[in-house]
Structure formats: C-alpha cells, structure tokens
Design an enzyme around this catalytic site. Structure first.
Site, PDB file in Angstrom:
ATOM      1  N   LYS A  38       0.873  -1.175   0.000  1.00 24.31           N
ATOM      2  CA  LYS A  38       0.000   0.000   0.000  1.00 24.31           C
ATOM      3  C   LYS A  38       0.911   1.226   0.000  1.00 24.31           C
ATOM      4  CE  LYS A  38      -2.881   3.157   0.899  1.00 24.31           C
ATOM      5  NZ  LYS A  38      -1.819   4.069   0.486  1.00 24.31           N
ATOM      6  N   GLU A  60       9.968   1.030  10.515  1.00 21.79           N
ATOM      7  CA  GLU A  60      11.074   1.968  10.288  1.00 21.79           C
ATOM      8  C   GLU A  60      10.477   3.358  10.401  1.00 21.79           C
ATOM      9  OE1 GLU A  60      13.713  -1.142   9.686  1.00 21.79           O
ATOM     10  OE2 GLU A  60      13.916   0.951  10.206  1.00 21.79           O
ATOM     11  N   GLU A  69      11.345  16.209  14.494  1.00 23.58           N
ATOM     12  CA  GLU A  69      11.998  15.952  13.208  1.00 23.58           C
ATOM     13  C   GLU A  69      11.537  17.041  12.235  1.00 23.58           C
ATOM     14  OE1 GLU A  69      10.533  12.425  11.267  1.00 23.58           O
ATOM     15  OE2 GLU A  69      12.557  11.949  10.689  1.00 23.58           O
TER      16      GLU A  69
END
Ligand SMILES: NC(=O)c1ccc[n+]([C@@H]2O[C@H](COP(=O)([O-])OP(=O)(O)OC[C@H]3O[C@@H](n4cnc5c(N)ncnc54)[C@H](O)[C@@H]3O)[C@@H](O)[C@H]2O)c1
Ligand SMILES: O=C[C@H](O)CS(=O)(=O)O
Length: 492
Positions: free
Chosen positions: A187, A262, A393
């Site tokens: 996906k 991840e 981030e």
C-alpha cells in the site's frame, strides 16, 4: 521555473510503466473512484489512479493466500532468479523510473536515479540471501531423537510505504519477503503511487507469479486498516512516521503478527573541534539536504564544539546559500519542492518558534520566491535543545546548529530524545569516536561520513524510531518463522 513533469512523462521510453490501475493478482484493476497524483513542483495533475475499496483488499488477500501455497515451494534459487530479473528490469528502465519518481515526488532527477539503483540493489541482495535461510540441528537431550530447526516463510505480508523513497522503501521490503517465500501486498503513499505501479509492471516482466506481489492504491487509513484486519496477513512492514507506526501496531494487536517498523528520526550530527572543518561541513551538507531534507536520516540537531562553532556556522551557511532550488527536472537543482504542503508548514512553524526563542537566522528563513511547496534552504544558529526545531523531526531543508562545550555534555544532549534512528560523529580522535559511538543510543552511527546505508547494513532504529531491521542478513528474518522439529523413537 524550468523543467516540467508532463513532457518528461510523455517522453518515457516505456509508456506502459505509467500505470493508473491497481495491480491485483497479476491484473490491472481500474476503479471508477480515483485519487489524484499531483506534481509537487507545479501543482499540476499528473494522473488519476485507482482508489481501491475494502472489497479489493479482501480480493488481494485471498489471491495472496492462494499464491503463497505455490510460491513457498518454489526453490530459493528460482525465487532469486525472478528477483534478479526484476532488478535488471529496473536498471534497464532507470531513466523512465527516475522521471516518474521526480514527477510525483519532486526530488532532483539525479537523486531519483540514485534511488532506482539503490532500490534495485535490495532485490539483488535478497535474491542471494534467500538461498541462505539456514536452519540448525541441535544435539539431542532426548534418547533416540533428532532435533532440528527449519526457517519457513510466514505467509501473506503487507508493506505500507512512505512518499520520500517511493521505490527503495518497497523493494527493501518486497525483496526480503519474496526471497523468504512470502507474498506481499503493498500500500504505497497516495502521494507517490506511480513509482509503486511501475515496479509492479516490471515484476510482471520478471515473471513474478500472479498474487505474489500486489499493489493496492488509494487512501491510506481505511485500506491499511482493512489489510491489518485480516488474520491471514502474518507480517507487516511499515516505513513512515512514529505516530502512524503506533496506530498500525495497535491495529495489529488483535491479530498478533510480526511487525517491522522503520519510523521517524531526530539525528544528532556532532562535530568536535579536532574534526577537519571542510570535511565536516561537506558531510553535514549531505546529511542535512539529501532528499531536499525529507529524509529520516537527516541531520536534525547539528552540535558543534565551541572552538570551531563560528567557523563552522560561517562555512556551512556559505555552502547552504549556494544550493540551487527548483524543479527536480531542471539540471543542477539541489533542492526540489517539498512533496507535501504540510512539510512547508512545519518548516515555517519551526523557524518562527526558534526565532521567537532566541535563535538567529544565518541564511534563508524567508518564503521561497518560487512559492508553492518550495522552501528556502535555511540555517539557524544558537539553537537550544528546548526549541521545537531540536525536539521535532524537521523533515525539510532547515538546519539547526547548536553549540556545545564538552564530550560528556554533547553525548547526554544527543541521547536526550525519544528517537534513536541515526547519529553522526566527526572527529580525528579514534579513541573519542569509539567512546562516543559506544554511548550513543541510536540504531545506526556514522563516523566521519554522511553516507552509510546500503543493502548489506541492518537498517533500523532504537527507542521510538522503530522495531526490527531491514536489509542485511537480518532483513530476511522479518519474513521467516523458526520451526523446531523433534523426530523420536528412531529404531536402533
Ligand atoms: N525509518 C525510516 O526508514 C523512514 C523512512 C522514511 C520515512 N520515515 C518517516 O516518515 C515520516 C515522513 O513520511 P510520511 O509523511 O509519509 O509518513 P506518514 O507516517 O504520514 O505516512 C507513511 C505511510 O503511511 C500511510 N498512512 C498515513 N496515515 C495512515 C493511517 N492512519 N493508517 C495507515 N496508513 C497511514 C501514508 O499514506 C504513507 O503510505 C517522517 O517521520 C520520516 O522520518 C522513516
Ligand atoms: O527516509 C528514510 C530512508 O529509509 C533513508 S534510506 O532510504 O534508507 O537511505
């Protein structure tokens, strides 16, 4: 602004790589409902791609189960041959694949070409690893018995992938899954489905059997949830933000499956006084601005020791001011458009908050004259750990430089994050490099280099940056289950 996606797509050597249908059981599935794929540089619509429904997910899972019954028994060498042919097809069509990637993701064409090569390397790597799924025999503690452990494929697997590496994040997962004997349903991010569908077309060319590799396109949340509702999905691999990773893991809890995550990063980039300044600046430029900053490995907190702080800030800002911003198809462009408007907003918010909290702009900071999704490469100095730009981030071309005095201080500050993906250390002192590397709480640490990834390395993070590893010999185990076999009452 020069460069444009539409003529580049019209010039593809293989127009059949530009697919707009989902890929289910070896067939191209068109849907009335579609999602729009947009060129992030210009905002122009590139394609309408099939928006799959939950029933399409159920169909894909059913075909994946059927295909698994056969694929698991194909010899590892034969599975590897398909993967190698797939990789070869990627290389033969690298220019087309790179153009498709730059069109939908925005990264400069040179980086897109590099990603295609990087993505293909995972297929070659796992073609070989698949032939090394070794088991073991165990000296028996039971009379007249033989004990052994076999490694067997887990079955139907799912990959949910991000938009920043639209090819490599697929092959890093699919290469391992298929080599292990599993089937995989991908996906892809709705922003970058074209790269995924081009990979499917080349998998078809490589003779990967129907149902072994499938691509379900459309909105993320409902389709991902449906995929993870299926108890026959025995493993899933996700690359993306920590926030979404947590959601997917929760959705997986009721059906208990292997998970490889991840996730996000917040990489410290530590420069000691003894580091060669030119090397450290060049390394930091690469670690900060690769993928236009939209990289989970990006240098997010640049810690520079006091003795070289001002010189580093000056040289780094000078190099940043030379970066060329523009359409990824334009020759010489270093920084393309952000793929999502949300990234532009996040950069703006972090710059504004940092300035209010006392940071200073050394270069950049203003909205890009190109407008839209473009961000001016920016360097902020005198940043502190409490500022948003150091705690979150950034995932964009905005650099935050923080001064530090002592080794113990910077190690503690670097570790003071819930993220633990990658860290960088620049020093000439090998003893210091070993001391600091031992203490850093990160899954990957690079010393005196910005580039350390590749198929042979165990890619993954500590803490909230993920679970499991991709690539290397470890990547295969995410798709294998050990089976202990005890054969007893063997006649004397
Ligand atoms: N660790 C790594 O290897 C790695 C690699 C790339 C990106 N990232 C991280 O991903 C983030 C940027 O990428 P992103 O914006 O695509 O991440 P994201 O988490 O928003 O999206 C990643 C994928 O998840 C899908 N998704 C989004 N919401 C979902 C939901 N509710 N349910 C199911 N799927 C959903 C998206 O469509 C996309 O396919 C950054 O934090 C970056 O560090 C990590
Ligand atoms: O954005 C994160 C990617 O995983 C980085 S890389 O493709 O592994 O270099």
């Amino acid at each position: 602004m020069k460069g444009s996606a539409t003529p580049a797509l019209m010039r593809l050597k293989r127009q059949d790589l530009l697919q707009k249908c989902a890929y289910v059981n070896g067939a191209w599935l068109s849907k009335v409902e579609t999602i729009s794929v947009v060129d992030p540089a210009t905002g122009e619509k590139l394609a309408q791609v099939a928006a799959c429904e939950r029933s399409d997910v159920d169909t894909a899972v059913s075909f994946a189960i059927t295909a698994f019954q056969r694929w698991r028994d194909v010899l590892p060498s034969e599975r590897g041959a398909h993967l190698r042919k797939w990789a070869a097809g990627m290389r033969e069509n690298a220019e087309d694949l790179a153009a498709i990637m730059t069109a939908e993701q925005g990264k400069p064409l040179t980086e897109a070409r590099s990603e295609i090569s990087y993505a293909a390397s995972f297929l070659d790597w796992f073609a070989a690893e698949g032939e090394r799924a070794y088991g073991e025999t165990i000296p028996s503690h039971l009379a007249r018995s033989r004990l052994s452990v076999q490694m067997q494929p887990v079955g139907v697997t799912v990959a949910i992938t991000p938009w920043n590496f639209p090819s490599a994040m697929i092959t890093r997962k699919a290469g391992a899954a298929l080599a292990a004997g599993c089937t995989m349903i991908v996906k892809p991010a709705p922003e970058t489905p074209l790269s995924a569908l081009a990979l499917a077309r080349l998998a078809e060319d490589a003779g990967v059997p129907a149902g072994v590799f499938q691509v379900i396109t459309g909105e993320a949340a409902p389709l991902a949830k449906r995929l993870l509702d299926h108890s026959d999905v025995r493993a899933f691999s996700f690359t993306g933000s920590t926030e979404i990773g947590r959601i997917l893991l929760e959705q997986s809890a009721k059906t208990l499956r292997k998970a490889s995550l991840e996730l996000g990063g917040n990489a410290p980039f530590i420069v000691f006084d003894d580091a060669p300044l030119e090397t450290a600046v060049a390394g930091c430029m690469a670690a900060k601005f690769a993928t236009s900053g939209q990289d989970c490995l990006a240098a997010n907190r640049i810690y520079v020791q006091g003795g070289s702080y001002q010189r580093f800030v000056h040289e780094f800002a000078k190099a940043t001011s030379k970066l060329k911003v523009g359409n990824g198809f334009e020759p010489g462009v270093d920084i393309g458009p952000m793929t999502k408007p949300s990234v532009v907003e996040k950069c703006r918010r972090q710059i504004s908050e940092a300035l209010c909290a006392g940071a200073r702009i050394v270069v950049g900071g203003q909205d890009s004259p190109l407008g839209g999704n473009f961000v001016t490469p920016t360097v902020l100095a005198d940043v502190t750990d409490g500022m948003l730009i150091a705690k979150e981030e950034t995932f964009g071309p905005v650099a935050a430089i923080l001064p530090f005095d002592r080794e113990a201080e910077v190690v503690a500050r670097a570790n003071n994050s819930e993220m633990g993906l990658a860290a960088y250390v620049y020093t000439r002192d090998l003893n210091r490099a070993m001391r600091v590397t031992d203490q850093l709480e990160y899954g990957m640490v690079a010393v005196n280099t910005p580039k350390f990834t590749g198929a042979p390395i165990p890619f993954g993070g500590w803490k909230q940056s993920g679970l499991g590893r991709e690539g290397s010999r470890h990547g295969l185990t995410e798709y294998l289950e050990p089976k202990y076999v005890c054969i007893s009452n063997i006649a004397d």
